[in-house]
Design an enzyme around this catalytic site. Sequence first.
Site, PDB file in Angstrom:
ATOM      1  N   ASP A   1       0.512   3.762   6.055  1.00 24.89           N
ATOM      2  CA  ASP A   1       0.977   3.593   4.558  1.00 24.89           C
ATOM      3  C   ASP A   1       0.496   4.558   3.568  1.00 24.89           C
ATOM      4  O   ASP A   1       1.289   5.306   3.057  1.00 24.89           O
ATOM      5  CB  ASP A   1       0.081   2.241   4.104  1.00 24.89           C
ATOM      6  CG  ASP A   1       0.441   0.898   4.734  1.00 24.89           C
ATOM      7  OD1 ASP A   1       1.864   0.901   5.010  1.00 24.89           O
ATOM      8  OD2 ASP A   1      -0.288  -0.150   4.753  1.00 24.89           O
TER       9      ASP A   1
ATOM     10  N   GLN B   1       0.823  -1.186   0.074  1.00 26.76           N
ATOM     11  CA  GLN B   1      -0.038   0.000   0.045  1.00 26.76           C
ATOM     12  C   GLN B   1       0.810   1.141   0.007  1.00 26.76           C
ATOM     13  O   GLN B   1       0.386   2.271  -0.664  1.00 26.76           O
ATOM     14  CB  GLN B   1      -0.919   0.070   1.109  1.00 26.76           C
ATOM     15  CG  GLN B   1      -1.758   1.344   1.232  1.00 26.76           C
ATOM     16  CD  GLN B   1      -2.805   1.391   2.345  1.00 26.76           C
ATOM     17  OE1 GLN B   1      -3.297   2.513   2.579  1.00 26.76           O
ATOM     18  NE2 GLN B   1      -3.253   0.492   3.021  1.00 26.76           N
TER      19      GLN B   1
ATOM     20  N   GLU C   1       1.435  -1.234   8.071  1.00 24.74           N
ATOM     21  CA  GLU C   1       0.449  -0.161   8.756  1.00 24.74           C
ATOM     22  C   GLU C   1       0.426   0.099  10.123  1.00 24.74           C
ATOM     23  O   GLU C   1       0.823   0.963  10.786  1.00 24.74           O
ATOM     24  CB  GLU C   1      -0.758  -0.315   8.196  1.00 24.74           C
ATOM     25  CG  GLU C   1      -1.963   0.798   8.545  1.00 24.74           C
ATOM     26  CD  GLU C   1      -1.680   2.186   8.298  1.00 24.74           C
ATOM     27  OE1 GLU C   1      -1.409   2.287   7.078  1.00 24.74           O
ATOM     28  OE2 GLU C   1      -1.732   2.999   9.131  1.00 24.74           O
TER      29      GLU C   1
ATOM     30  N   GLY D   1      -7.584  20.584  19.563  1.00 27.69           N
ATOM     31  CA  GLY D   1      -7.096  21.909  19.476  1.00 27.69           C
ATOM     32  C   GLY D   1      -7.710  22.748  20.384  1.00 27.69           C
ATOM     33  O   GLY D   1      -7.911  22.225  21.549  1.00 27.69           O
ATOM     34  N   GLY D   2      -7.609  24.065  20.185  1.00 25.32           N
ATOM     35  CA  GLY D   2      -7.918  24.868  21.499  1.00 25.32           C
ATOM     36  C   GLY D   2      -9.451  25.127  21.502  1.00 25.32           C
ATOM     37  O   GLY D   2      -9.780  25.734  22.461  1.00 25.32           O
TER      38      GLY D   2
HETATM   39  N1  COA Z   1      11.874  -9.907  -9.327  1.00 26.33           N
HETATM   40  C1  COA Z   1      12.653 -10.714  -8.596  1.00 26.33           C
HETATM   41  N2  COA Z   1      12.595 -10.574  -7.350  1.00 26.33           N
HETATM   42  C2  COA Z   1      11.659  -9.511  -6.842  1.00 26.33           C
HETATM   43  C3  COA Z   1      10.920  -8.716  -7.603  1.00 26.33           C
HETATM   44  C4  COA Z   1      10.970  -8.863  -9.020  1.00 26.33           C
HETATM   45  N3  COA Z   1      10.434  -8.180  -9.918  1.00 26.33           N
HETATM   46  N4  COA Z   1      10.355  -7.843  -6.790  1.00 26.33           N
HETATM   47  C5  COA Z   1      10.548  -8.261  -5.622  1.00 26.33           C
HETATM   48  N5  COA Z   1      11.594  -9.220  -5.542  1.00 26.33           N
HETATM   49  C6  COA Z   1      11.713  -9.927  -4.216  1.00 26.33           C
HETATM   50  C7  COA Z   1      12.743  -9.081  -3.533  1.00 26.33           C
HETATM   51  O1  COA Z   1      13.934  -8.645  -4.009  1.00 26.33           O
HETATM   52  C8  COA Z   1      12.797  -9.821  -2.394  1.00 26.33           C
HETATM   53  O2  COA Z   1      13.647 -10.708  -2.426  1.00 26.33           O
HETATM   54  P1  COA Z   1      14.967 -11.203  -1.073  1.00 26.33           P
HETATM   55  O3  COA Z   1      14.189 -11.001   0.192  1.00 26.33           O
HETATM   56  O4  COA Z   1      15.185 -12.587  -1.357  1.00 26.33           O
HETATM   57  O5  COA Z   1      16.035 -10.223  -1.310  1.00 26.33           O
HETATM   58  C9  COA Z   1      11.444 -10.398  -2.143  1.00 26.33           C
HETATM   59  O6  COA Z   1      10.927 -10.145  -3.606  1.00 26.33           O
HETATM   60  C10 COA Z   1      10.539  -9.882  -1.198  1.00 26.33           C
HETATM   61  O7  COA Z   1      10.418  -8.523  -1.120  1.00 26.33           O
HETATM   62  P2  COA Z   1      10.281  -7.900   0.241  1.00 26.33           P
HETATM   63  O8  COA Z   1       9.973  -6.301   0.245  1.00 26.33           O
HETATM   64  O9  COA Z   1      10.966  -8.458   1.571  1.00 26.33           O
HETATM   65  O10 COA Z   1       8.406  -8.446   0.780  1.00 26.33           O
HETATM   66  P3  COA Z   1       7.805  -9.133   1.549  1.00 26.33           P
HETATM   67  O11 COA Z   1       6.569  -9.540   1.340  1.00 26.33           O
HETATM   68  O12 COA Z   1       8.804  -9.976   2.383  1.00 26.33           O
HETATM   69  O13 COA Z   1       7.628  -8.096   2.779  1.00 26.33           O
HETATM   70  C11 COA Z   1       6.855  -5.753   3.578  1.00 26.33           C
HETATM   71  C12 COA Z   1       6.422  -7.112   2.770  1.00 26.33           C
HETATM   72  C13 COA Z   1       5.917  -4.590   3.151  1.00 26.33           C
HETATM   73  C14 COA Z   1       6.766  -6.226   5.162  1.00 26.33           C
HETATM   74  C15 COA Z   1       8.283  -5.186   3.357  1.00 26.33           C
HETATM   75  O14 COA Z   1       8.406  -4.951   2.002  1.00 26.33           O
HETATM   76  C16 COA Z   1       8.674  -3.980   4.039  1.00 26.33           C
HETATM   77  O15 COA Z   1       9.013  -3.869   5.396  1.00 26.33           O
HETATM   78  N6  COA Z   1       8.602  -2.848   3.281  1.00 26.33           N
HETATM   79  C17 COA Z   1       9.071  -1.537   3.867  1.00 26.33           C
HETATM   80  C18 COA Z   1       7.845  -0.903   4.453  1.00 26.33           C
HETATM   81  C19 COA Z   1       6.709  -0.587   3.865  1.00 26.33           C
HETATM   82  O16 COA Z   1       6.661  -0.204   2.754  1.00 26.33           O
HETATM   83  N7  COA Z   1       5.388  -1.307   4.397  1.00 26.33           N
HETATM   84  C20 COA Z   1       4.284  -0.914   4.157  1.00 26.33           C
HETATM   85  C21 COA Z   1       3.818  -1.971   3.202  1.00 26.33           C
HETATM   86  S1  COA Z   1       2.253  -1.349   2.944  1.00 26.33           S
END
Ligand code: COA
Length: 415
Positions: A167, A16, A138, A246-247
């Site tokens: 988010d 998001q 979030e 607020g106030g």
């Molecule tokens: N091709 C190949 N690999 C891809 C890719 C693509 N096009 N797009 C994503 N990936 C891979 C990434 O490189 C990562 O691989 P690795 O961990 O082996 O290096 C993997 O997909 C997963 O990415 P990640 O961001 O860790 O996803 P997740 O589902 O595990 O975590 C979140 C999700 C949201 C918790 C995390 O991305 C995060 O903390 N983000 C920052 C904060 C944030 O925006 N949070 C709010 C989300 S609404």
Amino acid sequence: MKALEGVKILDFTHVQSGPTCTQLLGFFGADVMKVERPGVGDATRKQLIDVEGADSLYFTMLNHNKRSMTLNTKTEEGKAVLEKMIKECDVMVENFAPGALDRMGFNWERVQELNPRMIMASVKGFGPGPYEDCKVYENIAQCAGGSASTTGFREGPPLVTGAQIGDSGTGLHLCLGIVTALYQREKSGRGQKVLAPMQDGVLNLCRVKLRDQQRLKAGPLQEYSQYGEDIPFGEATPRAGNDSGGGQPGRILKCKGWEKDPDAYTYFITQAAVWKNVCDVIGKPEWKEHEDYATPNARLSRLNEVFETIEEWTKTKTKFEVMDICNPLNIPVGPILSMKELAEEPSLRETGSIVEVDHPERGKYLTVGCPIKLSDSEVDVERSPLLGEHTDEILSNVLGYSADEIATMREAGAI
Ligand code: COA
């Protein structure tokens, strides 16, 4: 002409926070190219499914005005395409977990090397510090940013709020960072790194609560209802229920029909400037000059009594009647509107704040349009792209690959 026409966005966002940012850039006319994993795509496409086989509303409502291309950036061919995209684009937006881009081989140093004009914008849960390596969603941001500890009722546990301030709120912050960096690039010729940590974004939105934290040193917070109830304050800004921040004291009050309708309430603000009007409306003309009620300071320790009396009046009116009676008298009030009421509100349709969109897999659905109105850059809300719908188009038109080269990539599983 759209405000951001000609700006190319490499959209590496998912879930998001990042998508809300790139969607806004798309609303303002940027060419947003969303890069997704082949066969998988943004995880939200298949989360909270309501129409079998179709992209979810979670995905569609966060990804309008974008093109989608699939690319496996962990293959050699995929990395080569990504390098070309980085050279071609103005902004790269990502919200991967900390370290994911490094593991992919595209940290800030590498991106700068490929394109010194690139603006690389990231959402992370936390900024530099003890938690910088943590994944964040979030509600974690709401808790870590000070919102949960200051939301809810005093006697209850901390509460998260329905507004996605962690988010979507951080997406907004990031979007502002990006357009600011684009503006600076006009003069400096250089790109830069833009970071919007979710904790910081929430804290920014909770600024008034940090204000109150510091005011505690000077004594009890008199506009909080707990002051009038003689309940001592602790060391930190407390939860304040529906007290106004607020106030000008305000509360949520029951309206006619509250026994059956969970949203038959109004927010009522006893703005000092119109106190006499409030007294007339609620049938308490004697309060206008009475020393216990006439001034804001005198009322502070009596807010419960004041609002209970106003509520006796609001309970005799619908929330819309309260609006109709109070607005002409300049008394600030607002109905508690349900999502159903908002979805059906004609004025929001007219301004494009709620838009009906047609989608090939799911048919018609409602979405929230652009909440920021530019008089010289009109927004046309376009449906979200299907996974990889524009892969070939982007590879050939934007990156200049031939049909044979695209076919080879497909065979290699890179797209
Ligand atoms: N091709 C190949 N690999 C891809 C890719 C693509 N096009 N797009 C994503 N990936 C891979 C990434 O490189 C990562 O691989 P690795 O961990 O082996 O290096 C993997 O997909 C997963 O990415 P990640 O961001 O860790 O996803 P997740 O589902 O595990 O975590 C979140 C999700 C949201 C918790 C995390 O991305 C995060 O903390 N983000 C920052 C904060 C944030 O925006 N949070 C709010 C989300 S609404």
